[in-house]
Write a protein that holds these residues in place. Sequence first.
Motif: not given
Length: 436
Positions: A374-395
């Motif tokens: 559950v992505v926070p509105r502020m202060g997201a960790k890089y593990e979350v933000t990088s995974q978000d972009l990976c999901m976009f690239m993959f699917t």
Amino acid sequence: MPNATPNTPVDVALASTPCDMDNVPLLVSSITALSERLAASNSHEDRLQLLAKAHALVRALETPRETMIRHLWASDTANASLAIGYESGLFAQMAQGGGIAKTAAELAQAIGWTDTSFLARILRHLAATGYIVETGPDEYLPTRFTNAMTIPMIGASYPFVLRTATSATAHLPEYIKPMTHSSGSKNRDTSTLSAFQVAHSTTLNVFEYTYSIGLANAFNLHLAGSSAGVARWFDQGFYPVEDRLLAGISNKSEGGGDVAPVLLVDMGGGKGWHIKEFGSRYAHVIREGGYRLVLQDLPSVVDDVSLDPNSEEKWKVETMAHDFFEEQPIRGARAYSLNRVLHDWEDEQCRQILHRIKDAMRPGYSRLLINEVVVPRMGAKYEVTSQDLCMFMFTRAKERTEQDWYELLERDTGLKIRHIWSVANATQSLIECEVV
């Protein structure tokens, strides 16, 4: 300066100036205080805070040029070198004998390489990037990290990601042009193909492609490695299993008769690590109540799941080939779980999956447990933000915010979110839903 404008001139000298020298004293002071606190507390939270400050100090001290070199030269070649080290057996050989210092020639002979000079170059770069320790000319010691690289779920992740994700990452800037530029390339339909599919010239999705090229085992190892040490939703202090699932569970199945009631259906559960661990955690309850645990995934996944017939696992977990886009055959289970599944799919596919589950749930009784970010509105960790972009690239999918989840689950699917559970420093939460 290609991107400079008359109103925003940037002096080229900026490239060789530390990025945030003014903040260095404050960061050093914070690191000292946090180091002392961690030594006394040995707290996971304190460790993460200290790690964040240490990363911030490196970024502050580096010049933009140094950061560029680290990103574009050092990191990519280090990742490739780590993949070589795992696949060649280099790290396993370095760990032999208690991890004593060994020369490049000794290591080359041990792994069967005839080109000692190239291995020496690999070792030199791994030492320069801090992954091993240089003890003399062409002589090296392993570290705790490279010893951990001999664990398949850690080591196998490197060659797997290099062979699947790296090319998709390289395609991302070009891929998004039709989304961001009216004059962008129109030679493909980016509404149906992901960056991964474009990069690999395939219409297979990332899961189908991975299996088609023989990387199924590496993929499952990577999933296990990325979850290692991460809080499980059934851990103490996370989701209250006893109060929310075990209390009030029926002793009769939906179909009646002598069929034992199903406690948990793990949909898209891969090789069953989560559900087997859940079964081990609550073995006494399962045994006393005669409840069933069911692992579901595609036939190519569950057909070779090994359950030792002489162990308790045989009765704890049943395997069932099932595509979660199809009708759910187990109706009225106490709980259906989706562990890191929905972030693989766009909203339309998620709605299809969720409606199939909703149709099988018993109103007021069954629970849907969604273990996701559950992505926070502020202060997201890089593990979350990088995974978000990976999901976009993959699917073309994404990690979702709390608002995204409410829209997908309640507005679009008609489920009711009872609560969103999380624990401190967890990168994932548990969204508990029911049919009302």
